[in-house]
Design an enzyme around this catalytic site. Structure first.
Site, short mmCIF file in Angstrom:
data_model
loop_
_atom_site.label_atom_id
_atom_site.label_comp_id
_atom_site.label_asym_id
_atom_site.label_seq_id
_atom_site.Cartn_x
_atom_site.Cartn_y
_atom_site.Cartn_z
N THR A 41 0.83 -1.21 0.00
CA THR A 41 0.00 0.00 0.00
C THR A 41 0.86 1.25 0.00
OG1 THR A 41 -1.66 -1.23 1.26
CG2 THR A 41 -1.89 1.17 1.18
N THR A 42 1.86 1.31 0.88
CA THR A 42 2.75 2.46 0.92
C THR A 42 3.52 2.60 -0.38
OG1 THR A 42 2.97 2.15 3.31
CG2 THR A 42 4.59 3.57 2.26
N TYR A 128 -1.34 -10.91 2.77
CA TYR A 128 -1.36 -9.50 3.14
C TYR A 128 -2.81 -9.17 3.48
CZ TYR A 128 -0.84 -4.38 2.68
OH TYR A 128 -0.85 -3.02 2.89
N ASN A 129 -3.12 -9.17 4.75
CA ASN A 129 -4.49 -8.95 5.20
C ASN A 129 -4.71 -7.48 5.54
OD1 ASN A 129 -7.09 -10.17 5.95
ND2 ASN A 129 -6.59 -9.46 8.01
N TYR A 130 -5.53 -6.81 4.76
CA TYR A 130 -5.79 -5.38 4.97
C TYR A 130 -7.28 -5.12 4.72
CZ TYR A 130 -4.66 -0.34 4.84
OH TYR A 130 -4.57 1.00 5.10
N LYS A 153 1.12 -10.42 6.77
CA LYS A 153 1.18 -9.02 7.19
C LYS A 153 -0.25 -8.62 7.50
CE LYS A 153 1.89 -4.24 5.88
NZ LYS A 153 2.04 -3.24 4.79
N ASP A 154 -0.51 -8.30 8.75
CA ASP A 154 -1.87 -8.00 9.20
C ASP A 154 -1.97 -6.51 9.50
OD1 ASP A 154 -4.51 -8.61 9.92
OD2 ASP A 154 -3.98 -8.84 12.04
N THR A 155 -2.70 -5.79 8.68
CA THR A 155 -2.84 -4.35 8.85
C THR A 155 -4.24 -4.03 9.36
OG1 THR A 155 -1.26 -3.92 7.08
CG2 THR A 155 -2.67 -2.10 7.73
#
Length: 287
Positions: A41-42, A128-130, A153-155
């Site tokens: 995302t970044t 990648y959990n967002y 990666k849990d956001t």
């Protein structure tokens, strides 16, 4: 406990600036970043073409083998093409958001998507959990049922949500994606963090990790609170855009600009951010 940078993608006149990307990667790794998360995302991954992501993967791999390449697209054939391309490089893993935009997908279909990724590569596959970005939450129970994931990666702002992955799948790597929970993530023993602040204050994240390991809770807490103050100023201005300006402020060089619809900050916004952060920067330097 890893400090992983979801590295920004520098643009010049709408085109990816690979040289600035490489120089930025080298700088933040020299200052304590352990690995790079590319095209997240970044890094404005959803705004990148397949060819642009391939170029970034090649550039990141020239800096370090510790690369996690975010491969999620709406077009699954582009996903699989990028996964295959990633196998040319000695990288750490590929990661993907779950399929998004289409709310009618069943859990079975989402699980099938990740199993296809796993079957297509010998590289470890991370989730990648967002949920806030993609409108879908792949929780620990579903991740376990998928059966082949090696990391996540849990956001989201829920620390317990991330800990559940480690509870149900202790063998996987679990990383928190929230700048406001760096201290907490280290304190509870997650495998690390993947946070945007690693682009502009990697040395501060190192100090937090070191303080947690020394059980210096007060120092770790003061550093975390200063990061939270940065977030309070930067988020209303648009955090993705602000990260580029924060790199200028803290690292002292031009990291390029984002690509629309993530528009660069206006001059008055840059001034507001710089003024608010100047006191925080001074306080960080004293700790």
């Amino acid at each position: 406990m890893d400090i992983i940078a979801p590295i920004i993608t520098p643009f010049r006149s709408g085109k990816v600036d690979v040289e600035t990307f490489i120089n930025h990667a080298k700088n933040i790794m020299k200052k304590g970043v352990d690995a790079l998360f590319v095209a997240g995302t970044t890094g404005l991954g959803p705004a990148l073409s397949l060819e642009e992501r391939e170029a970034l993967l090649e550039a990141a791999s020239s800096v370090t083998r510790r690369v996690i390449m975010q491969v999620g697209f709406l077009n699954v054939y582009d996903v699989l093409a990028l996964v295959k391309y990633a196998e040319k490089f000695d990288i750490e893993a590929v990661a993907s958001v779950p399929p998004y935009y289409f709310p009618g997908l069943s859990q079975r279909q989402v699980a099938k998507y990740f199993r296809e990724l796993c079957a297509a590569t010998s590289l470890p596959v991370y989730l990648y959990n967002y949920p806030a970005a993609v409108g879908r939450n792949v929780d620990a129970e579903m991740a376990k049922a998928i059966g082949c994931l090696k990391g996540v990666k849990d956001t989201n702002p829920d620390l317990a949500h991330t800990l559940a992955y480690k509870r149900l799948m202790p063998e996987i790597k679990a990383y928190k994606g929230s700048d406001s929970l760096v201290m907490a993530s280290f304190a509870v023993g997650l495998d690390g963090v993947i946070v945007a602040s690693a682009n502009y204050i990697p040395d501060v994240l190192v100090k937090i990790r070191d303080a947690v390991l020394r059980r210096d809770v007060e120092k770790a807490k003061r550093l975390q609170f200063l990061i939270n103050e940065i977030l309070e100023v930067a988020t209303p201005l648009g955090y993705n855009s602000s990260v580029y300006e924060l790199v200028r402020i803290f690292q002292g060089y031009d990291p390029g600009e984002p690509r629309p619809p993530i528009y660069p900050l206006e001059s008055e916004e840059r001034e507001k951010l710089a003024k608010a952060v100047s006191r925080i920067k001074e306080a960080l330097n004293k700790l």
